[in-house]
Motif scaffolding. Structure first.
Motif, PDB file in Angstrom:
ATOM      1  N   MET A   2       8.584   0.898   2.704  1.00  0.00           N
ATOM      2  CA  MET A   2       8.292   0.004   1.610  1.00  0.00           C
ATOM      3  C   MET A   2       7.456   0.750   0.566  1.00  0.00           C
ATOM      4  N   LYS A   3       7.840   0.603  -0.673  1.00  0.00           N
ATOM      5  CA  LYS A   3       7.151   1.248  -1.789  1.00  0.00           C
ATOM      6  C   LYS A   3       5.780   0.587  -2.007  1.00  0.00           C
ATOM      7  N   PRO A   4       4.701   1.408  -2.174  1.00  0.00           N
ATOM      8  CA  PRO A   4       3.387   0.794  -2.423  1.00  0.00           C
ATOM      9  C   PRO A   4       3.386   0.007  -3.730  1.00  0.00           C
ATOM     10  N   ARG A   5       2.632  -1.073  -3.741  1.00  0.00           N
ATOM     11  CA  ARG A   5       2.556  -1.935  -4.910  1.00  0.00           C
ATOM     12  C   ARG A   5       1.716  -1.265  -5.993  1.00  0.00           C
ATOM     13  N   TRP A   6       2.241  -1.252  -7.213  1.00  0.00           N
ATOM     14  CA  TRP A   6       1.522  -0.699  -8.358  1.00  0.00           C
ATOM     15  C   TRP A   6       0.485  -1.703  -8.822  1.00  0.00           C
TER      16      TRP A   6
END
Length: 157
Positions: free
Chosen positions: A1-5
């Motif tokens: 899962m891509k880290p939240r910006w």
């Protein structure tokens, strides 16, 4: 899962007295720059509290926010680190209180100064951010929003 910006949340004090604005001159990776008294929101504080704290830390003046001038989003590039950061700035105007001469200015702050709007406009090459002038121009245009526009839940403290 891509880290939240997440943007970097900051506050700024737009302080005017007799037609001049309180600014700080500070060390940055790009050299000495001018800015509104400003800084980052810290855990557990409201935006208005953060603004009062940052103004005190950077100028040694008590400051009491009375209105929101505006909310600003800007992406700034740091030439020395080659990093780009998005800032979400909440700018407040208010009442300047007593000077606290015993207080040391925040690390990196060289001095405070009072500048007229035309002096600020003429010094854009020295601004830390284009938001400095935008906040001043919005203040001069009469932009004021009630503090309760920004709600802080009671469980923040």
């Amino acid at each position: 899962m891509k880290p939240r910006w997440k943007p970097s949340v900051t506050v700024a004090a737009v302080v005017e007295h007799e037609g001049r604005f309180l600014l700080v001159e500070e060390h940055t990776p790009e050299g000495l720059k001018l800015n509104n008294p400003a800084g980052h929101l810290e855990s557990g504080e409201s935006l208005a509290e953060a603004c009062a704290r940052e103004a005190l830390e950077e100028t040694a003046y008590l400051f009491s926010p009375s209105a929101l001038v505006g909310v600003y989003q800007a992406r700034l590039h740091n030439a020395s680190t080659q990093e780009t950061t998005t800032y979400l700035r909440f700018a407040f105007c208010g009442t300047l209180g007593a000077f606290q001469p015993q207080r040391k200015l925040d690390r990196g702050i060289v001095r405070t100064l009072w500048m007229a709007p035309d002096e600020i406009r003429a010094s854009t090459a020295r601004h830390r951010s284009p938001l400095l002038l935008r906040c001043v121009e919005d203040y001069l245009a009469g932009r004021r929003y009630p503090l309760d526009l920004v709600y802080t839940a009671p469980d923040m403290g």
